[in-house]
Design a protein around this motif. Structure first.
Motif, PDB file in Angstrom:
ATOM      1  N   TYR A 139      59.376  39.637  44.643  1.00 54.22           N
ATOM      2  CA  TYR A 139      58.311  39.193  44.117  1.00 54.22           C
ATOM      3  C   TYR A 139      57.946  39.438  42.871  1.00 54.22           C
ATOM      4  CZ  TYR A 139      53.658  37.288  44.063  1.00 54.22           C
ATOM      5  OH  TYR A 139      52.221  37.021  43.964  1.00 54.22           O
ATOM      6  N   LEU A 140      57.593  40.393  42.690  1.00 54.52           N
ATOM      7  CA  LEU A 140      56.870  41.137  41.539  1.00 54.52           C
ATOM      8  C   LEU A 140      57.543  40.888  40.524  1.00 54.52           C
ATOM      9  CD1 LEU A 140      55.190  44.758  42.792  1.00 54.52           C
ATOM     10  CD2 LEU A 140      54.306  42.682  42.349  1.00 54.52           C
ATOM     11  N   ASP A 141      58.886  41.127  40.311  1.00 53.62           N
ATOM     12  CA  ASP A 141      60.306  40.803  39.479  1.00 53.62           C
ATOM     13  C   ASP A 141      60.016  39.136  38.758  1.00 53.62           C
ATOM     14  OD1 ASP A 141      61.018  43.207  38.997  1.00 53.62           O
ATOM     15  OD2 ASP A 141      63.053  42.718  40.204  1.00 53.62           O
ATOM     16  N   ARG A 142      59.927  38.129  40.061  1.00 47.73           N
ATOM     17  CA  ARG A 142      59.816  36.930  39.414  1.00 47.73           C
ATOM     18  C   ARG A 142      58.261  36.187  39.002  1.00 47.73           C
ATOM     19  NH1 ARG A 142      61.248  36.058  44.148  1.00 47.73           N
ATOM     20  NH2 ARG A 142      59.419  35.618  45.689  1.00 47.73           N
ATOM     21  N   LEU A 143      57.140  37.546  39.505  1.00 50.92           N
ATOM     22  CA  LEU A 143      56.010  36.526  39.153  1.00 50.92           C
ATOM     23  C   LEU A 143      55.569  37.336  37.305  1.00 50.92           C
ATOM     24  CD1 LEU A 143      53.059  36.121  39.516  1.00 50.92           C
ATOM     25  CD2 LEU A 143      52.877  38.073  40.433  1.00 50.92           C
ATOM     26  N   GLN A 144      56.550  38.412  37.365  1.00 53.00           N
ATOM     27  CA  GLN A 144      56.389  38.870  35.746  1.00 53.00           C
ATOM     28  C   GLN A 144      56.876  37.563  34.835  1.00 53.00           C
ATOM     29  OE1 GLN A 144      57.722  43.262  36.159  1.00 53.00           O
ATOM     30  NE2 GLN A 144      56.114  43.872  34.835  1.00 53.00           N
ATOM     31  N   ALA A 145      57.881  36.733  35.844  1.00 52.59           N
ATOM     32  CA  ALA A 145      58.902  36.288  34.822  1.00 52.59           C
ATOM     33  C   ALA A 145      58.310  34.794  34.669  1.00 52.59           C
ATOM     34  CB  ALA A 145      60.470  36.231  35.698  1.00 52.59           C
ATOM     35  N   ARG A 146      57.861  34.524  35.760  1.00 56.54           N
ATOM     36  CA  ARG A 146      56.683  33.223  35.847  1.00 56.54           C
ATOM     37  C   ARG A 146      55.096  33.611  34.297  1.00 56.54           C
ATOM     38  NH1 ARG A 146      57.327  30.867  40.441  1.00 56.54           N
ATOM     39  NH2 ARG A 146      59.811  30.267  41.035  1.00 56.54           N
ATOM     40  N   GLY A 168      41.696  51.064  43.196  1.00 56.35           N
ATOM     41  CA  GLY A 168      42.341  51.070  41.764  1.00 56.35           C
ATOM     42  C   GLY A 168      43.580  51.291  41.293  1.00 56.35           C
ATOM     43  N   LEU A 169      43.645  50.423  40.666  1.00 54.97           N
ATOM     44  CA  LEU A 169      44.718  49.947  39.508  1.00 54.97           C
ATOM     45  C   LEU A 169      46.351  51.063  39.574  1.00 54.97           C
ATOM     46  CD1 LEU A 169      43.048  47.929  36.949  1.00 54.97           C
ATOM     47  CD2 LEU A 169      43.215  47.503  39.619  1.00 54.97           C
ATOM     48  N   ALA A 170      46.615  50.400  39.597  1.00 55.42           N
ATOM     49  CA  ALA A 170      48.194  51.396  38.977  1.00 55.42           C
ATOM     50  C   ALA A 170      49.506  50.468  37.957  1.00 55.42           C
ATOM     51  CB  ALA A 170      49.246  51.739  40.293  1.00 55.42           C
ATOM     52  N   HIS A 171      50.499  50.738  37.747  1.00 53.98           N
ATOM     53  CA  HIS A 171      51.217  50.239  36.383  1.00 53.98           C
ATOM     54  C   HIS A 171      51.750  49.228  37.347  1.00 53.98           C
ATOM     55  CE1 HIS A 171      54.945  49.650  34.237  1.00 53.98           C
ATOM     56  NE2 HIS A 171      53.744  49.665  32.750  1.00 53.98           N
ATOM     57  N   ILE A 172      52.756  48.406  36.804  1.00 50.69           N
ATOM     58  CA  ILE A 172      53.617  47.915  38.397  1.00 50.69           C
ATOM     59  C   ILE A 172      55.065  48.271  38.679  1.00 50.69           C
ATOM     60  CG2 ILE A 172      54.328  46.719  36.418  1.00 50.69           C
ATOM     61  CD1 ILE A 172      54.725  43.841  38.076  1.00 50.69           C
ATOM     62  N   ASP A 173      55.304  49.491  37.736  1.00 49.62           N
ATOM     63  CA  ASP A 173      56.374  50.386  37.996  1.00 49.62           C
ATOM     64  C   ASP A 173      55.880  50.965  39.376  1.00 49.62           C
ATOM     65  OD1 ASP A 173      57.994  49.206  36.392  1.00 49.62           O
ATOM     66  OD2 ASP A 173      57.593  50.780  34.686  1.00 49.62           O
ATOM     67  N   GLU A 174      55.039  51.379  38.752  1.00 53.19           N
ATOM     68  CA  GLU A 174      54.083  53.090  40.346  1.00 53.19           C
ATOM     69  C   GLU A 174      54.665  51.655  41.136  1.00 53.19           C
ATOM     70  OE1 GLU A 174      52.210  56.244  41.261  1.00 53.19           O
ATOM     71  OE2 GLU A 174      53.478  55.808  39.449  1.00 53.19           O
ATOM     72  N   ALA A 175      53.573  50.345  41.585  1.00 52.90           N
ATOM     73  CA  ALA A 175      53.611  49.945  42.666  1.00 52.90           C
ATOM     74  C   ALA A 175      55.120  49.340  43.161  1.00 52.90           C
ATOM     75  CB  ALA A 175      52.524  48.396  42.605  1.00 52.90           C
ATOM     76  N   LYS A 176      56.133  49.113  42.260  1.00 56.21           N
ATOM     77  CA  LYS A 176      57.553  48.996  43.005  1.00 56.21           C
ATOM     78  C   LYS A 176      58.094  50.206  43.634  1.00 56.21           C
ATOM     79  CE  LYS A 176      59.244  45.686  39.971  1.00 56.21           C
ATOM     80  NZ  LYS A 176      59.615  45.457  38.484  1.00 56.21           N
ATOM     81  N   GLN A 177      57.553  51.143  43.930  1.00 55.52           N
ATOM     82  CA  GLN A 177      58.181  52.581  44.188  1.00 55.52           C
ATOM     83  C   GLN A 177      57.512  52.538  45.915  1.00 55.52           C
ATOM     84  OE1 GLN A 177      60.898  54.276  43.352  1.00 55.52           O
ATOM     85  NE2 GLN A 177      60.925  52.763  42.020  1.00 55.52           N
TER      86      GLN A 177
END
Length: 707
Positions: free
Chosen positions: A227-234, A252-261
């Protein structure tokens, strides 16, 4: 993003809910906030997000290259757990422990329900495998990792079609060495597998909770990454290339790569953003103690905010069998904003139960098909339909006029329910509105009382599309005399994404008695956790900073079966620059005793204190401050329209003035009844309320004290 931000820079926040997807755009230079609500597209949520963002930037003439921050929150992964729509997941555990995930605590969450069912484990028994590697409770190896055994065990699971693997070995919270060895073997043999280690996700004591959290992360990880890869692409197709930040459950906020893990940390991201927004709005008018009440299309949430900070918890339950029965769900051990939630929103369905009584929720019509008034196939009466019948909502201005509404369909649905109940349609509509308010008020009373507080000492801040509609009667029921309705209340969670700090939480089980044990060991673990938390925020610098660190611990008196989380003094606790050891020990003991005394009123005599779990929080505020544009003084405002609105205390429909919030100026003051509309919500003020518009943009409603 550079520290010196361009004057025409914009930030965009995106919050996906069960019914609506909210998109907001904020201009840094002027503080102007623009918003749009679109129906959530459950088949492809990324498409709904992309459509909403495109419509908003085109309507406001925003250059995609001027967008320097995009922040996102979603409930999609919570729904995936509830609906069991995650990936086929395997589980690798220590020999003899593969049924822990199913055995749980063996506690009944309802003693009197003869048909009770426990939450089904996310991993079927046939997809669980065991290996002989083992450590003891001190982290000493009892049996080594056998690489061939690992390959055979995982290979058998891969043959059954697993896409993700959870690894949870005994005592991995003490030493991650065995899990890391397994990770290297599996990555080499099966590089396509998504891997989750308990030592990365939940390195804390209590086997069932640790296993449940690890399995849940593995279960949603492939789904989240796709989902996150698809959203980034859109978003990139729209020209938004600033990178995507994610709101975590901890506020709090986190970088998307952190969220993917660790996508498990995203489960409560939407509600967390609402609490952050509430705290921000209240701070502008020096109102530090709040009951933050957020009501959307599917659920209503309430959070206690004290001294400007939302309450924090270190675990919750997902996918409960009975929505409000503790122990009926999957335990998840992550840091999260402490919320209560009830199944009450605009889409909540009303029905007549077996006893002939009116019930509302927790089932919801969502956005597909939605309330009857949407004209999308829904036939059962919802709270939104009732609010239309009562006159609270303007059918021509619902969601800013973006969602067409058919009032006749709402009347038909409520009328059908009224016939089932044997009452007047207005009585049925008011009953629905009143039940929702009472359900929220009842939950609020318990939530506040459990924390030793009195609701009368707090201000109710209402957000969400439904919060301002229901806050007047909720406040009256719980005895609160002041309500705050912030600007853009209907999209407050999306706004909260733009003002939230970056945050990382790390924890580990290390049993220490601060009065006698070596402080060097305590400091070494804290220093390692601080390093991990700081490293996770490094990709967000220079947009966020400087990083502030705080230490906490879950402690107890020796022999107790529960722990209490308390704040600890800043380090270091040994080495250069540290106070004398006796002073450090005294400060640690005093910190726990103060927290224990505040919670329970007294401390037991002559019992040693143990610190069980050590916790570190790293916070970094946005370097570029964000503030909404204030309001000019202007006094009274013209009445936009008048319509018949039902108020229970009057027992009838009253001819009620309707104001357009966008034309209100600081100094506006009027007594109820009235309605105040904007694009995202409608504020209902009854006959016992008086409204003032403050320069901060907040509407403040004072209620007459009830006899």
């Amino acid at each position: 993003m550079n520290k010196e931000m361009a004057l025409d820079a914009w930030a965009i926040g995106i919050d996906i809910g069960g019914t609506f997807t909210d998109v907001v755009a904020l201009e840094y230079a002027t503080g102007a906030l623009h918003s749009l609500k679109v129906l959530t597209t459950h088949g492809d949520p990324a498409q709904g997000v992309a459509d909403g963002v495109r419509r908003l930037i085109e309507a406001r003439g925003i250059e995609p290259g001027a967008v320097v921050r995009v922040v996102h929150a979603t409930t999609l992964f919570t729904n995936a757990l509830i609906e069991r729509r995650g990936s086929r997941t395997g589980l690798l555990v220590t020999e003899g422990f593969k049924d822990v995930i199913e055995i749980g605590h063996e506690r009944k969450y309802d003693l009197y329900d003869l048909n009770i069912e426990a939450a089904r484990p996310l991993v079927e028994r046939r997809l669980r495998a065991e290996i002989g590697a083992r450590m003891d409770a001190a982290g000493k190896e009892l049996a080594p990792v056998d690489a061939e055994q690992v390959r055979q065990a995982v290979g058998a699971l891969v043959e059954q079609g697993i896409e993700s693997l959870a690894v949870c070995l005994l005592h991995a919270y003490v030493s991650p060495a065995h899990e890391q060895a397994v990770q290297r073997i599996v990555q080499q043999a099966y590089p396509q597998l998504a891997l989750t280690l308990s030592s990365d996700v939940a390195p804390v004591v209590r086997e069932f909770e640790r296993l449940s959290t690890t399995a849940a992360n593995a279960y949603i990880k492939p789904l989240a990454n796709r989902y996150l890869d698809r959203l980034q692409a859109r978003l990139a197709e729209l020209g938004l290339r600033s990178g995507l930040l994610m709101m975590l459950s901890n506020g709090g906020l986190a970088h998307i790569d952190e969220a993917k893990q660790t996508p498990i940390e995203l489960l409560e991201s939407g509600p967390a953003a609402g609490a952050i927004s509430a705290a921000r709005h209240s701070a502008q008018d020096k109102q530090p103690n709040l009951l933050a009440f957020d009501m959307g299309g599917t659920t209503a949430k309430l959070c206690l905010v004290e001294q400007g900070q939302p309450a924090i918890a270190f675990g919750f339950e997902a996918a409960r069998q009975k929505r409000f029965a503790e122990g009926s769900g999957l335990p998840i051990r992550i840091t999260t904003i402490d919320l209560i939630e009830i199944g009450a929103g605009g889409g909540s369905l009303a029905h007549r139960d077996a006893l002939g009584l009116l019930k509302v929720g927790p089932q919801s019509a969502g956005s597909e098909p939605g309330p009857a008034c949407y004209g999308r196939g829904g036939e059962q009466a919802t709270v939104t339909d009732a609010n239309l019948v009562l006159g609270y909502l303007n059918p021509d201005y619902f969601a800013g006029g973006t969602v067409p509404i058919d009032v006749d369909l709402a009347r038909q649905a409520v009328g059908a329910l009224a016939r089932e109940l044997g009452c007047d349609p207005v009585q049925a509509a008011w009953g629905m509105h009143d039940i929702v308010a009472e359900n929220m008020a009842a939950a609020a009373r318990v939530h506040v009382a459990e924390r030793g507080r009195d609701p009368c000492d707090f201000v109710l801040l209402s957000t969400g599309g439904g919060g301002p509609l229901h806050s007047y009667y909720v406040a009256r029921k719980i005895g609160v005399n002041t309500i705050i309705c912030p600007p853009a209340a209907g999209v407050a969670s999306a706004y909260g994404l733009l003002v939230a700090p970056a945050r990382a939480d790390r924890s580990r089980t290390v049993s220490v008695r601060p009065a006698t044990d070596a402080l060097q060991r305590l400091e070494a673990v804290f220093a390692e956790l601080e390093g991990q938390a700081g490293a996770s925020l490094a990709p967000l610098d220079p947009a966020f900073g400087p990083v502030r660190l705080a230490r906490q611990a879950d402690g107890r008196y020796a022999g107790q079966g529960f722990t209490l989380t308390v704040d600890l003094p800043a380090g270091p606790y040994d080495g250069a620059g540290a106070p004398a050891a006796d002073h450090v020990r005294a400060a640690l003991l005093a910190a726990f005793e103060a927290g224990y005394r505040e919670k329970f009123g007294r401390t037991p005599p002559d019992v040693p204190i143990e610190l069980v779990n050590l916790r570190v929080t790293a916070l970094a505020s946005p370097r570029q401050s964000i503030a909404l544009a204030g309001l000019r003084a202007g006094g009274q405002a013209p009445v936009k329209a008048r319509r018949a609105v039902y108020f229970h205390e009057a027992g009838q429909y009253l001819d009620t003035p309707v104001y357009d919030r966008t034309v209100l100026r600081a100094g506006f003051s009027a007594s109820g009844p009235m309605l105040i509309e904007d694009e995202g919500s409608t504020l209902v003020v009854g006959p016992q309320g008086h409204v003032e518009q403050w320069a901060s943009g907040n509407l403040v409603i004072k209620l007459q004290e009830q006899a």
